[in-house]
Design a protein around this motif. Structure first.
Motif, mmCIF file in Angstrom:
data_model
loop_
_atom_site.group_PDB
_atom_site.id
_atom_site.type_symbol
_atom_site.label_atom_id
_atom_site.label_comp_id
_atom_site.label_asym_id
_atom_site.label_seq_id
_atom_site.Cartn_x
_atom_site.Cartn_y
_atom_site.Cartn_z
ATOM 1 N N HIS A 76 1.036 -0.992 0.035
ATOM 2 C CA HIS A 76 -0.001 0.099 -0.133
ATOM 3 C C HIS A 76 1.078 1.144 0.126
ATOM 4 N N LEU A 78 1.061 5.381 0.296
ATOM 5 C CA LEU A 78 0.680 6.726 0.639
ATOM 6 C C LEU A 78 1.534 7.794 0.414
ATOM 7 N N SER A 94 -3.500 4.042 8.360
ATOM 8 C CA SER A 94 -2.181 3.088 8.326
ATOM 9 C C SER A 94 -2.910 1.656 8.827
ATOM 10 N N CYS A 97 -4.918 0.039 6.177
ATOM 11 C CA CYS A 97 -3.982 -0.670 5.228
ATOM 12 C C CYS A 97 -3.081 -1.968 5.763
ATOM 13 N N ARG A 98 -2.749 -2.081 7.013
ATOM 14 C CA ARG A 98 -2.277 -3.192 7.703
ATOM 15 C C ARG A 98 -3.246 -4.211 7.418
ATOM 16 N N LEU A 101 -3.386 -6.075 4.075
ATOM 17 C CA LEU A 101 -2.142 -6.397 3.471
ATOM 18 C C LEU A 101 -2.174 -7.754 3.388
ATOM 19 N N ARG A 106 3.628 -4.808 2.866
ATOM 20 C CA ARG A 106 4.375 -3.641 3.506
ATOM 21 C C ARG A 106 3.343 -2.477 3.061
ATOM 22 N N VAL A 107 3.557 -1.330 4.098
ATOM 23 C CA VAL A 107 2.874 -0.289 3.808
ATOM 24 C C VAL A 107 4.053 0.812 3.448
ATOM 25 N N LEU A 153 1.902 -1.641 13.211
ATOM 26 C CA LEU A 153 3.027 -1.942 12.127
ATOM 27 C C LEU A 153 4.033 -1.782 12.727
ATOM 28 N N GLU A 169 8.768 2.944 5.440
ATOM 29 C CA GLU A 169 8.263 1.478 5.067
ATOM 30 C C GLU A 169 7.888 0.774 6.576
#
Length: 181
Positions: A76, A78, A94, A97-98, A101, A106-107, A153, A169
């Protein structure tokens, strides 16, 4: 940014809230095995540039709101997103996004990670402008680590780029469900 970060060779990249999708197009040009999704509000999608990739089978636009959920992905991205929002809102984005996944995902945040000290840096000027315009602002690497921690994360690295931006990251923290460690 597409050149400065080591994106995977295969899988899916979701560009979260990037508006036009220019970064996503550049990532996909450099990684022909990747597919991509531009995830954005309906009002921002009419002017997207995804057609510039020249391969509609690898990329699509999807309407949505990152405060609710985001599509599944291996990465993802951003870019210029988190600096618009408060810490609480950034943790929520966030966290979404986590949750979405894929295993091993990874974000990746592209923002100006502020250096410590009083040395001039474009990010510090941008921080002042953001604080006037929106509830957010630029953050230090330690600030990103705290936001990521609230989202389940773990910050793994912050890469400087040739410009004023950094690539920050994060990966799922062990014990942050539904990720296996």
């Amino acid at each position: 940014m597409a050149e400065a970060y080591d994106f995977p060779e295969t899988g899916t990249v979701v560009d979260v809230g990037d508006g036009l999708g220019g970064l996503l197009v550049e990532i996909l040009r450099r990684r022909p095995g990747l597919g991509g999704v531009l995830f954005e509000l309906a009002s921002a999608l009419p002017d997207h540039v995804l057609g510039e990739l020249g391969d509609d089978s690898r990329v699509r636009a999807q309407v949505g709101d990152f405060f609710g959920s985001v599509p599944p992905a291996d990465v993802h991205v951003l870019e210029y997103v988190l600096h618009d929002w408060t810490d609480e809102q950034c943790a929520r984005i966030s966290r979404n996004c986590r949750r979405a996944l894929n295993e091993g995902g990874r974000v990746v945040v592209v923002d100006a990670a502020l250096p410590s000290g009083n040395e001039p840096h474009f990010g510090k000027l941008l921080d002042l402008m953001m604080m006037v315009a929106v509830p957010g602002g630029e953050r230090t690497e330690a600030d990103f680590a705290r936001l990521f921690d609230q989202a389940g994360l773990r910050l793994t690295r912050a890469l400087p780029t040739d410009g004023s931006l950094s690539i920050v990251e994060g990966v799922p923290r062990c014990g942050a469900r539904p990720v296996r460690c």
